[in-house]
Design a protein around this motif. Structure first.
Motif, short mmCIF file in Angstrom:
data_model
loop_
_atom_site.label_atom_id
_atom_site.label_comp_id
_atom_site.label_asym_id
_atom_site.label_seq_id
_atom_site.Cartn_x
_atom_site.Cartn_y
_atom_site.Cartn_z
N HIS A 182 0.83 -1.21 0.00
CA HIS A 182 0.00 0.00 0.00
C HIS A 182 0.87 1.26 0.00
O HIS A 182 0.58 2.22 -0.74
N GLU A 183 1.93 1.26 0.80
CA GLU A 183 2.80 2.43 0.84
C GLU A 183 3.50 2.64 -0.50
O GLU A 183 3.65 3.78 -0.96
N GLU A 185 2.41 1.76 -3.43
CA GLU A 185 1.41 2.24 -4.40
C GLU A 185 1.30 3.76 -4.39
O GLU A 185 1.05 4.38 -5.41
N ARG A 186 1.50 4.36 -3.21
CA ARG A 186 1.30 5.80 -3.04
C ARG A 186 2.56 6.61 -3.30
O ARG A 186 2.48 7.84 -3.40
N LYS A 191 4.60 5.52 -8.68
CA LYS A 191 3.42 5.79 -9.52
C LYS A 191 3.84 6.32 -10.88
O LYS A 191 3.25 5.95 -11.91
#
Length: 234
Positions: A182-183, A185-186, A191
């Protein structure tokens, strides 16, 4: 210093170089090529015919691991630990990340359900090892973003697309791996390492493989498990 990254839109090894360059705040040019129709100029600078290639003031450097180490040697904002033993440990887990990518390739290329399930098991086994290795995060090395994170950003990106095809259970119960994913992805550098049409390009690539995963995409629809697809085929 002039830096020119020769790229392919889906290549996870290219993404490693792009993420590292971005994390270091380095200006670079990027050119995508078609690996199914490699231009002569590319073959002239890539002895293995693979991406990435980083052209530094006219001199080509090939192989992602070499490129990452070169950037560590020459650019600011080190992503490797200072301690030699810690660096060796990180390099080992980078190699582990490459082994995960090999299993991912076997997963999307698996010719039948049995082969696909074997690759699911192999992937889950590797992520179980990672889950045991991770600390409190948010990154592999705690609060310090490192080259291990650079390597696993592209790994997890595959699963953003795989998750739209089926529920394969690779990360079930792996709280630390899921939080790390999750980290990553951000993270802006992660990205921006691919174009906005990456998910569509990857789905098209998988569809053309004519693999078992391709069949799930075509006949099972989204969010079907392997078992559900098998039952539907009976």
């Amino acid at each position: 210093m002039s830096l020119h990254l020769i790229s392919h839109a889906l290549c996870p090894y290219v993404q490693r170089a792009a993420i590292s360059l971005t994390e270091k705040g380095v200006t670079f040019e990027r050119t995508d090529i078609d690996l199914s129709n490699k231009p002569d100029w590319f073959l002239a600078i890539s002895p293995l015919g693979k991406t990435p290639v980083l052209v530094v003031d006219g001199t080509p450097i090939f192989e992602s691991a070499v490129i990452l180490e070169y950037l560590e040697d020459t650019q600011p904002h080190a992503l490797h630990p200072h301690d030699a033993l810690d660096r060796a440990r990180h390099r080992a887990w980078i190699e582990f990340g490459s082994a995960v990518l090999n299993d991912i390739a076997g997963f999307y290329s698996a010719p039948n359900e049995k082969a696909l399930e074997e690759k699911v098991a192999a992937l889950r086994s590797k992520f179980l090892r990672l889950d045991a290795e991770l600390g409190e995060g948010p990154w592999f090395d705690g609060h310090r973003f490192s080259l291990v994170d650079v390597v696993f950003g592209p790994v997890f990106r595959y699963f953003d697309v795989f998750d739209t095809i089926g529920e394969f259970g690779v990360f079930t119960g792996l709280a630390r791996v899921r939080a790390w994913r999750h980290e990553l992805e951000r993270r802006v550098s992660v990205k921006n390492a691919v174009s906005e049409d990456y998910p569509t390009l990857l789905r098209d690539f998988i569809r053309r493989r004519n693999s078992y995963l391709s069949q799930i995409m075509q006949t099972g629809g989204p969010k079907k498990t392997v078992t559900q697809v098998r039952s539907a085929d009976r």
